[in-house]
Write a protein that holds these residues in place. Sequence first.
Motif: not given
Length: 423
Positions: A338-340, A345-350
């Motif tokens: 996923f992305d957040a 903007v994108e703040i995180s991927s995981g």
Amino acid sequence: MRIYIQDALKKTGKIQVNGWVHEKRDLGKIRFLLLRDITGIIQITALKDKTDKKVFDLMDNLSGESVVCVSGELKPSKQAPGGKEIIPEKIEILALAGEKLPVDVSDFSKTELPKRLDYRFLDLHRRKIQAIFKIQSTISTAFREHFIKKEFIEFQPPSVISSASEGGTELFPVKYFEKSAYLAQSPQLYKQMVACSMEKAMTITPVWRAEKHNTIRHLNESRQMDIEIAFSGQKEVMKELEEVVQDIVKQVIEKNKQELEILGVKLKVPKAVYLSYEEAIKKVKSKFGDDFSPEQEKKLCEMYSGDIVFTHSWPSAIKPFYIMPQNENENSKLSEGFDALYQGVEISSGGQRVHLPELLEKMIKKKKLNPKNFKYYIDSFRFGAPKHSGWSIGLERFTQALLGLNNIREACLFPRDRDRLVP
Ligand code: ATP
Ligand code: MN
């Protein structure tokens, strides 16, 4: 004991404060000086007939940003900031600043970012800039405390590594005795090893990416706030992300009222929205297999104003090889990654990681990488490695998003980018 201006303003009578010369005004018979320390600003007011001549003259000679120690009487004053002023009896110069500052550091400075960064040490005298980094300190502290409370283990990964941990992004080579090595582009492998043994892992660590791009949201050296948890999947770690971001924003609202005011930023604790990748591409009229463009990321965030927008279950083809394909099947189109997005903007991927050595080998080959180069990585899962998931938030990227800064360099004390290696 040193008294900070913020506390001095609560007192009356004799006082002594240290600080920087913020502003001066000379009305002939009366001289004002605004003194600034990290906590606030206080006015020093001297009347020609009532002040020691030496002190009165010195007030005229003080250059902006000089450091002084002022002793005197604190009195109420309606016009002064904070409602008090000091009638000076003694002013001691602790560090005289050069007469002409290389950059304007007043509250109204219009100096462009590159020049400000050349003189970052002086730029840091500005209250706006101090506000950004005070808030960043709250962010990283809130992150750490949030997960310490949840009994995560804080670990320190190595910064020098022998090979690419992800493939894809470019690495900075370093000489390591007779061997060639690289600066770590992420703590990926290490946080997985910690999670597969100690279950709940957390770190804040620098990473280096030798991408040659020069954008307003990328640095070549940045800090990541990472977690990794054993026995959990993408859903559980997305929830962890939602909760920590809410906690961070709450803490910033509580602890940085003054700083948010200086920056003119209004915050609300965000809610979270969960969309599958396939739902999300419909919303922005994108097509399966494409990453979201910056404009599409912005659009998605605007649809859920101020909230964290998760897009989960991405296509495997556009996630790294270490993201688990659905049903633990290398032929699945979709993954557990996923992305957040937050504030555009994108703040995180995981996501969930591949903890099965044979599957990992297949996934590496699918990305046209050589499993031999990932031997240590693959082997680490051969002796009792449970399912696990995690994510990474960019500290500077998050600060930029939270405060609506137009360039990520504003959120990095001493940015390292394509052109900048000093100061
Ligand atoms: P992007 O798509 O924004 O370039 P990414 O997907 O390449 O980022 P990840 O590997 O997912 O980056 O890194 C995790 C997080 O670290 C990102 O979501 C972002 O917050 C931050 N980040 C990534 N690359 C950079 C960079 N070059 N400079 C600053 N922060 C970054
Ligand atoms: Mn990403």
